[in-house]
Scaffold this active site. Structure first.
Site, short mmCIF file in Angstrom:
data_model
loop_
_atom_site.label_atom_id
_atom_site.label_comp_id
_atom_site.label_asym_id
_atom_site.label_seq_id
_atom_site.Cartn_x
_atom_site.Cartn_y
_atom_site.Cartn_z
N GLY A 1 0.07 19.23 -4.11
CA GLY A 1 -1.18 19.12 -4.85
C GLY A 1 -1.52 17.69 -5.25
N LYS A 2 -0.53 16.97 -5.73
CA LYS A 2 -0.78 15.59 -6.14
C LYS A 2 -0.86 14.65 -4.94
CE LYS A 2 1.29 16.31 -10.69
NZ LYS A 2 1.74 17.71 -10.44
N CYS B 1 6.02 18.42 -16.03
CA CYS B 1 5.15 19.39 -16.69
C CYS B 1 5.90 20.01 -17.86
CB CYS B 1 4.64 20.45 -15.72
SG CYS B 1 5.92 21.31 -14.78
#
Length: 396
Positions: free
Chosen positions: A230-231, A347
């Site tokens: 995703g990043k 996270c």
């Protein structure tokens, strides 16, 4: 409201596998939906809401129904959802009327009970965050909206808003995040649109990480713990697809998904998946202009999206993760050029996984802290994240 027996039994079975077998709720739910394609939207919604809220409020529901059995927890949740408990649903515990009456007593219970979290985790959060723990924990028990990141390699944000509107999906801009959109509470994105490539499902807090890397077109960037990427895809979009993003991970399956996502996103010429081996840090020594270490962590910042995580986590696992984080900062930074930019991210909302890890790196020397960005669920409504940007000194 009335329930269908087959759906009630399916929800209870999934919840039981999560609690007793420590299965991942998302995966169990997806498998059940795939095996039962005839379930309609309302059917899937009923099952998903039941199992997510039972996982989220396990201890509070246990207090209300005076039982820890999954069938009883489901009954208490259905009372909260406004359903009548049918005669065919048998369980050991309080009646619907008694469950409603005990709601008033819940506020007087210990925090770990009313906020539904294991005692050890409640003690850890309080020890690390002090008075801020109450607000963070309450925020992490809220349902998470769906955030989207516009893939600017394929479309602009106004174009994506119009595109989604053509499917009767309303998405609004997220202030302060130029590529972020949020759907209305309770709304989701159909699979066909998720696979289109114009948007990626990515929490708003997560969307703050790649800009901190500050990637520039033509540079070589390493996303050292990329997972499914995703990043990595966000970094490629910020670079306008010019340069190279090495998405690295130890899991080939995740890297295969990264390659598929990169192709959908029109980022496949920029993003290259690379499996990490013992030789990787040597092979890529001094290669990266910028390095992102999105480290394995407790994931406590994501509890609103995966409430089952708090029942799978153990103290020993968090201790082990802290060791991995230190090891990555010690070894992977060799892949960064002198003068290059390092971003360390998790996270997690625990300082012991975040600033404490950075302080250990700074004590060793060779890096200068530029900035840090802790993302508080209580303050933002986003998932909890932490990121710190550092400069590798020229002499290293």
């Amino acid at each position: 409201m009335k329930m269908h027996r087959i759906l009630a039994e399916a929800a209870s079975t999934i919840a039981k596998s999560v609690f007793r077998e420590h299965k991942v709720l998302d995966h169990e739910l997806a498998a059940a939906f795939e095996e039962n394609p005839k379930w309609g939207k309302r059917d899937r919604s009923f099952i998903a809401e039941t199992v997510f809220e039972v996982a989220r409020w396990r201890r509070a529901l246990s207090f209300l129904v005076d039982s820890e059995e999954t069938t009883a927890l489901c009954a208490a949740q259905w009372v909260r959802m406004g359903y009548e408990i049918p005669d065919w649903w048998t369980y050991n515990g309080k009646s619907a009327e008694e469950i409603k009456a005990r709601e008033a007593e819940l506020a007087a219970q210990p925090r770990a009970v009313r906020e539904s979290i294991p005692d050890w985790l409640d003690a850890l959060g309080a020890a690390e965050l002090g008075s801020a723990w109450d607000a963070e924990l309450a925020a992490l028990n809220q349902r998470a909206p769906v955030f989207l990141r516009v893939n600017t390699l394929r479309a602009t944000r106004p174009e994506v808003i119009a595109w989604l509107e053509s499917f009767h999906i309303t998405a609004t801009e997220v202030p302060g995040l130029p590529d972020a959109l949020v759907l209305a509470p309770g709304k989701s994105l159909p699979k066909s649109l998720r696979l289109d490539g114009r948007v990626e499902i990515q929490d708003a807090g997560s969307q703050m990480i790649a800009p901190l890397v500050d990637p520039q077109p033509g540079e070589r960037i390493i996303d050292a713990c990329s997972g499914a990427g995703g990043k990595s895809l966000h970094l490629a979009a910020l670079m306008k697809g010019e340069g190279r993003v090495f998405g690295m991970d130890i899991d080939p399956k995740k890297l295969g998904e990264l390659e598929r996502r990169a192709k959908r996103a029109s980022a496949h010429k920029c993003v290259k998946a690379k499996e990490i081996t013992k030789a990787t840090t040597t092979d890529f020594a001094g290669v990266a202009d910028r390095l992102l270490i999105d480290a394995p962590c407790s994931g406590l910042g994501t509890l609103k999206r995966q409430p089952d995580l708090k029942w799978r986590l153990k103290p020993a696992a968090i201790d082990r993760l802290r060791g991995i984080q230190a090891e990555l900062l010690d070894q992977y930074t060799a892949m960064l050029k002198p003068g290059g930019r390092l971003v360390y991210a998790t996270c997690s909302i625990l300082p012991s996984e975040n600033r404490a890890a950075i302080d250990k790196l700074l004590e060793k020397g060779g890096f200068t802290l530029i900035s840090e960005n802790p993302v508080s669920p209580a303050a933002t409504g986003f998932d909890g994240f932490y990121a710190a940007a550092l400069l590798k000194q020229e002499s290293c």
